[in-house]
Design a protein around this motif. Sequence first.
Motif, PDB file in Angstrom:
ATOM      1  N   SER A  73      -2.864   8.923  -3.299  1.00 37.39           N
ATOM      2  CA  SER A  73      -3.405   8.911  -1.936  1.00 37.39           C
ATOM      3  C   SER A  73      -4.793   8.285  -1.910  1.00 37.39           C
ATOM      4  O   SER A  73      -5.163   7.618  -0.932  1.00 37.39           O
ATOM      5  CB  SER A  73      -3.468  10.341  -1.385  1.00 37.39           C
ATOM      6  N   ALA A 130      -7.209   1.053  -0.645  1.00 36.17           N
ATOM      7  CA  ALA A 130      -6.592  -0.230  -0.284  1.00 36.17           C
ATOM      8  C   ALA A 130      -6.667  -0.468   1.218  1.00 36.17           C
ATOM      9  O   ALA A 130      -6.970  -1.580   1.675  1.00 36.17           O
ATOM     10  CB  ALA A 130      -5.147  -0.252  -0.755  1.00 36.17           C
ATOM     11  N   PHE A 131      -6.406   0.571   1.996  1.00 35.41           N
ATOM     12  CA  PHE A 131      -6.496   0.444   3.453  1.00 35.41           C
ATOM     13  C   PHE A 131      -7.921   0.110   3.888  1.00 35.41           C
ATOM     14  O   PHE A 131      -8.126  -0.655   4.835  1.00 35.41           O
ATOM     15  CB  PHE A 131      -6.040   1.732   4.132  1.00 35.41           C
ATOM     16  N   ILE A 180       0.827  -1.209   0.000  1.00 32.35           N
ATOM     17  CA  ILE A 180       0.000   0.000   0.000  1.00 32.35           C
ATOM     18  C   ILE A 180       0.861   1.258   0.000  1.00 32.35           C
ATOM     19  O   ILE A 180       0.545   2.239  -0.691  1.00 32.35           O
ATOM     20  CB  ILE A 180      -0.952  -0.015   1.217  1.00 32.35           C
ATOM     21  N   LEU A 181       1.934   1.247   0.755  1.00 26.92           N
ATOM     22  CA  LEU A 181       2.803   2.420   0.823  1.00 26.92           C
ATOM     23  C   LEU A 181       3.483   2.710  -0.508  1.00 26.92           C
ATOM     24  O   LEU A 181       3.929   3.847  -0.747  1.00 26.92           O
ATOM     25  CB  LEU A 181       3.854   2.231   1.920  1.00 26.92           C
ATOM     26  N   ARG A 182       3.571   1.694  -1.376  1.00 23.76           N
ATOM     27  CA  ARG A 182       4.184   1.901  -2.696  1.00 23.76           C
ATOM     28  C   ARG A 182       3.205   2.482  -3.704  1.00 23.76           C
ATOM     29  O   ARG A 182       3.595   2.869  -4.802  1.00 23.76           O
ATOM     30  CB  ARG A 182       4.741   0.582  -3.226  1.00 23.76           C
ATOM     31  N   ILE A 183       1.912   2.554  -3.325  1.00 23.56           N
ATOM     32  CA  ILE A 183       0.912   3.151  -4.217  1.00 23.56           C
ATOM     33  C   ILE A 183       1.107   4.662  -4.226  1.00 23.56           C
ATOM     34  O   ILE A 183       1.124   5.311  -3.172  1.00 23.56           O
ATOM     35  CB  ILE A 183      -0.522   2.790  -3.759  1.00 23.56           C
ATOM     36  N   SER A 184       1.249   5.225  -5.411  1.00 27.19           N
ATOM     37  CA  SER A 184       1.553   6.664  -5.520  1.00 27.19           C
ATOM     38  C   SER A 184       0.350   7.546  -5.204  1.00 27.19           C
ATOM     39  O   SER A 184       0.480   8.624  -4.608  1.00 27.19           O
ATOM     40  CB  SER A 184       2.067   6.980  -6.927  1.00 27.19           C
ATOM     41  N   ARG A 206      -4.252   4.552  -2.012  1.00 28.58           N
ATOM     42  CA  ARG A 206      -3.810   4.044  -0.710  1.00 28.58           C
ATOM     43  C   ARG A 206      -4.977   3.968   0.264  1.00 28.58           C
ATOM     44  O   ARG A 206      -5.110   2.988   1.005  1.00 28.58           O
ATOM     45  CB  ARG A 206      -2.713   4.956  -0.130  1.00 28.58           C
ATOM     46  N   ARG A 207      -5.818   5.012   0.268  1.00 26.71           N
ATOM     47  CA  ARG A 207      -6.956   5.032   1.175  1.00 26.71           C
ATOM     48  C   ARG A 207      -7.939   3.900   0.838  1.00 26.71           C
ATOM     49  O   ARG A 207      -8.477   3.247   1.744  1.00 26.71           O
ATOM     50  CB  ARG A 207      -7.650   6.393   1.105  1.00 26.71           C
TER      51      ARG A 207
END
Length: 326
Positions: free
Chosen positions: A242, A248-249, A236-240, A245-246
Amino acid sequence: YIILQSDSFANCALENRSRPHEFLLLGFTKERDISILLFLFFMVVYMMTLLGNITIISLSRIDESLRTPMYFFLNNFSFLEIGYTTVTVPKMLFDLLSGNMAISFNSCLTQMYFFFLFGTTEFFILALMGFDRYLAICNPLHYTNIMNTRFCYKLITGSWLGGCMVPTVPTIVLSQKPFCGSKTINHFFCDVGPLIKISSPDTFFLDTIVLMVSAIVVLSSLLLVTVSYVFIISAILRISSSVGRRKAFSTCASHFSVVTIFFGTVIFMYLRPSSGDNYEFDKAVSVFYSVVTPALNPLIYSLRNKDVKMVLIKVIHRKGYPMRKY
């Protein structure tokens, strides 16, 4: 000392040639007014547990969008939550209302067995749900091929078989114990710890078995969940983006919340040094993980899960339209 100890074993064997017919659960209190209040509280919580978990199972049956591996595992988890609480709570409610705290020897061991069967299987399925989220986020291109229907059924079958096998040995060993002295269990259900304490003068072997089994089940499941989330968070942290990332979280936030609550309370209860005679504290912890947590889990999955909320709203509107016509 050795002579006295051997005498105690001899006396125990003589006094307990036949197993006890029943035990007496001390429960929470003998005060009638407090018992009624506790009955009402636990009844509401139990109804919430049933309603919440049945709703999740029903929604996934109604709507095709929830017929995915993640919700297949969640359905099994919800069914386990129903069984997990039904093993103990109805008996507890009856005791609080009637004041009859007796439970037969066979019923007590059966309650203990199924309580740990459902609990152990929950650990395995929570680990599978973590593995499922790992594949969905870290290996999305092969997710559908890997988590096919056949593989999902194999994983669930393995979890249920493991859940059935794990408590078998402690239950068989405990059933052969003479249960010397007091037949009073200082708990609101037949938990393994209080049963071991009254089972015989020498409980070292059984204590060791239960601790080893609990450690293997809990720590192995926790290890799989932890490894899965290490890879998930790293991906997730590698997703550019935001937003990405949100999103995915959000797909694993509900599962992570349930894992934290469930693993945390059970580890605190069963994988810590003995609390001695602090029975009231142990009962309070047991209430949280065996009664309150199963009621919270459906709320966590429905309130924090966008898919479940959308399907629930859709079903409510669908049921509401005919009423508006008439």
